[in-house]
Design an enzyme around this catalytic site. Structure first.
Site, short mmCIF file in Angstrom:
data_model
loop_
_atom_site.label_atom_id
_atom_site.label_comp_id
_atom_site.label_asym_id
_atom_site.label_seq_id
_atom_site.Cartn_x
_atom_site.Cartn_y
_atom_site.Cartn_z
N SER A 22 7.04 -20.06 -39.37
CA SER A 22 6.01 -20.52 -38.44
C SER A 22 4.99 -21.42 -39.15
O SER A 22 4.59 -21.15 -40.28
CB SER A 22 5.30 -19.32 -37.84
OG SER A 22 4.30 -19.75 -36.95
N ASN A 128 1.19 -13.07 -34.92
CA ASN A 128 0.34 -13.49 -36.03
C ASN A 128 -0.96 -12.69 -35.92
O ASN A 128 -1.74 -12.91 -35.00
CB ASN A 128 0.06 -14.99 -35.90
CG ASN A 128 -0.91 -15.49 -36.93
OD1 ASN A 128 -1.44 -14.71 -37.73
ND2 ASN A 128 -1.18 -16.78 -36.93
N CYS A 131 -5.42 -13.78 -37.24
CA CYS A 131 -6.28 -14.63 -36.42
C CYS A 131 -7.63 -13.93 -36.23
O CYS A 131 -7.67 -12.71 -36.06
CB CYS A 131 -5.59 -14.83 -35.09
SG CYS A 131 -6.63 -15.60 -33.85
#
Lengths: 304, 255
Positions: A22, A128, A131
């Site tokens: 990613s 993810n 963050c």
């Protein structure tokens, strides 16, 4: 002697254990100018959010010894444009497509996960958790075991697709987080995200990155990543994607020995756009020279 | 793509010229487009360096790069000798496009920013007059003035210390020429950002179309890292310099 590279990882049928990571592989379409991406096991999209996100001001990247720093700021086209414009171009290809996603609140994570769950052509999800959390003074979700547990459990409820969690290395004990993710219903782990770092221009006395801090990636972080894959492998039963500074086929085997079921290639895609294809092509010969007929024999086969 | 180094020529100051011959001809080389150059086969330095095409052969069998030694990567390149190999990918990005019917083209360059104008003038088609404004801090950093003159361009130089040409910034002779009533059909500019910003403002004030070549820090060169962004004028969203540029209409982007 044919060497087996195929594997079923948390329900994902990979023809080989090489994936684009990613944030380095766009939405898949970009690399088609260099090679037919169906030769690799799969790829993970740039992190997607509910709404498009502009990201950080420039400069966003700089060179670091043996790697690079980046502070892109999660710029992305948003889930709708990904599904409507990018995915149709690649969804019929023979490779696994994993959507990386994030939110700024637990509710946002849940909404993105439930939307992605309905999308035909997205085979798996990767959360993810590095963050910033809008409801917790901007501290990243993945820095707290409790919040990691909350957000993984919440997303687990809304998706039956294979759910991977990409762990942050910026914690004291990554194995603890691996266990929390497993106990919260994750199907797999991606280990590791970038290491937090910073660089300074000594003449202007200013940070080189506009965001001041950024994420370190590239060969410089490989030993840290291998160590963390090994620690996670010992802590959990769910499969692990090994990520961090892989630049050659020997690195791939190193991560597999440490416990990775497959690997993701990150920054090296920027330097050698055909690297994933090259690694998929070179892996059988290396395995053969090691006397291995099925790469799965090597997963976690570290001799200590 | 591997290239054979044919020439490594010192140009004065920290500048040098690499003449390269790719193992196979490379298509679509144009002035303003760039290559991503690998400075070492090891991870140090890790990232490729973006470098604008200087002169080139139309059939893609050779091209040159003008390099300034600024750090570890470029200092490794400076040690290359003929028959060494160098690994490049590209060319990427947009090029300087001469508008249809243009008769007069001015180029404003600072330092190694002169590079794309070598190829541009070599391969100019039709009846176009070229004027190149070359600026540098001091005379030894003024490169390619003679070569451009040989190719028929009118060359106006300026140095900040007055050691050659006009004393001052390169924008001063540009403004002087405009004030005298001359007006080109288009202005191209390549070099340090403050210089390009000033040139773009001057061109706009005179209602002249202007193309700028941005040079942001980039990791990949083909749109994957999203590191080299700039803002489109009047918009909140960022665009990548490598794939949407590096050559932009000056009205298009915030410089």
């Amino acid at each position: 002697m044919p060497v087996n590279l195929a594997n079923n990882i948390a329900g994902l049928n990979l023809k080989n254990p090489i994936l684009g990571a990613s944030g380095t592989f766009g939405y898949g379409t970009l690399y088609e100018r260099f090679y037919d991406i169906s030769v690799i096991g799969g790829f993970v999209t740039k992190a997607l959010s509910l709404k498009p996100r502009a990201g950080n001001p420039a400069p966003r990247i700089c060179e670091a010894p043996g790697g690079m720093l980046n502070a892109i700021g999660l710029q992305n086209i948003g889930i709708d444009r990904f599904v409507n414009q990018k995915l149709p171009k690649i969804k019929d290809k023979d490779l696994v497509i994993i959507a990386n996603f994030f939110g700024e609140t637990v509710d946002e994570y849940v909404e993105v996960a439930s939307r992605l769950n309905e999308v035909d052509g997205v085979h798996g999800l990767e959360m993810n958790i590095s963050c910033p959390n809008r409801n917790n003074e901007g501290l990243v979700f993945g820095a707290s075991c409790q919040i990691t547990e909350d957000v993984v459990k919440a997303c687990r409820k809304v998706t039956n697709k294979p759910l991977f969690v990409k762990l942050s290395p910026n914690v004291a004990d990554i194995a603890k987080f691996a266990k929390v993710c497993e106990d919260s219903g994750a199907d797999g782990l991606s280990v590791i995200n970038t290491l937090s770092g910073m660089a300074i221009d000594i003449r202007s006395r200013k940070p080189i990155l506009a965001n001041v801090m950024g994420g370190l990636s590239g060969p410089a972080i490989k030993p840290v990543a291998v160590r963390m894959v090994w620690q996670c492998y010992r802590a959990v039963k769910i499969p692990i994607f090994g990520i961090g500074g892989i630049s050659c086929v020997e690195d791939v085997v190193e991560f597999i020995l440490a416990g990775a079921s497959a690997v993701q290639i990150g920054s090296m895609n920027f330097v050698e756009p055909e690297i994933c294809k090259t690694l998929a092509e070179e892996l059988p010969d290396l395995l053969e020279s090691l006397g291995v007929s099925d790469y799965r024999e090597l997963i976690g086969a570290l001799d200590v | 793509m591997d290239c054979i180094v044919r020439v490594n020529e010192e140009l004065g100051g920290d500048f040098f010229y690499l003449g390269l011959e790719p193992l196979e001809p490379i298509a679509d080389i144009r002035p303003g487009r760039f290559f991503m150059v690998r400075c070492s086969q090891s991870a140090d330095p890790f990232l490729r360096r973006p470098m604008s095409v200087a002169d080139y052969k139309k059939d893609g069998s050779g091209f040159g790069l003008v390099v300034q030694t600024v750090g570890w990567g470029t200092s490794l390149l400076s040690t290359l000798v003929p028959w060494d190999r160098i690994d490049v990918i590209g060319p990427f990005g947009t090029n300087f496009e001469v508008p249809d019917g243009a008769r007069s083209l001015w180029a404003v360059a600072g330092g190694s920013g002169v590079a794309p104008f070598l190829g541009l003038i070599d391969h100019a088609e039709g009846d176009v007059d070229h004027t190149v404004f070359l600026g540098a801090r001091t005379s030894e950093l003024l490169i390619y003035a003679d070569r451009l003159k040989e190719r028929g361009a009118c060359v106006i130089t300026a140095t900040e210390d007055g050691s050659s040409g006009e004393h001052g910034l390169v924008t001063e002779p540009l403004v002087k020429k405009l004030d005298s009533g001359e007006k080109p059909d288009v202005i191209f500019t390549c070099g340090p950002t403050p210089m390009m910003r000033a040139v773009a403002r001057i061109a706009e004030a005179h209602g002249i179309k202007c193309s700028v070549s941005l040079e942001n820090r980039m990791a990949c060169g083909f749109g994957a890292c999203v590191g080299c962004v700039t803002k489109k004028r009047g918009e909140e969203n960022y665009i990548t310099v490598c794939s949407r540029g590096p050559v932009f209409d000056s009205f298009e982007v915030e410089i």
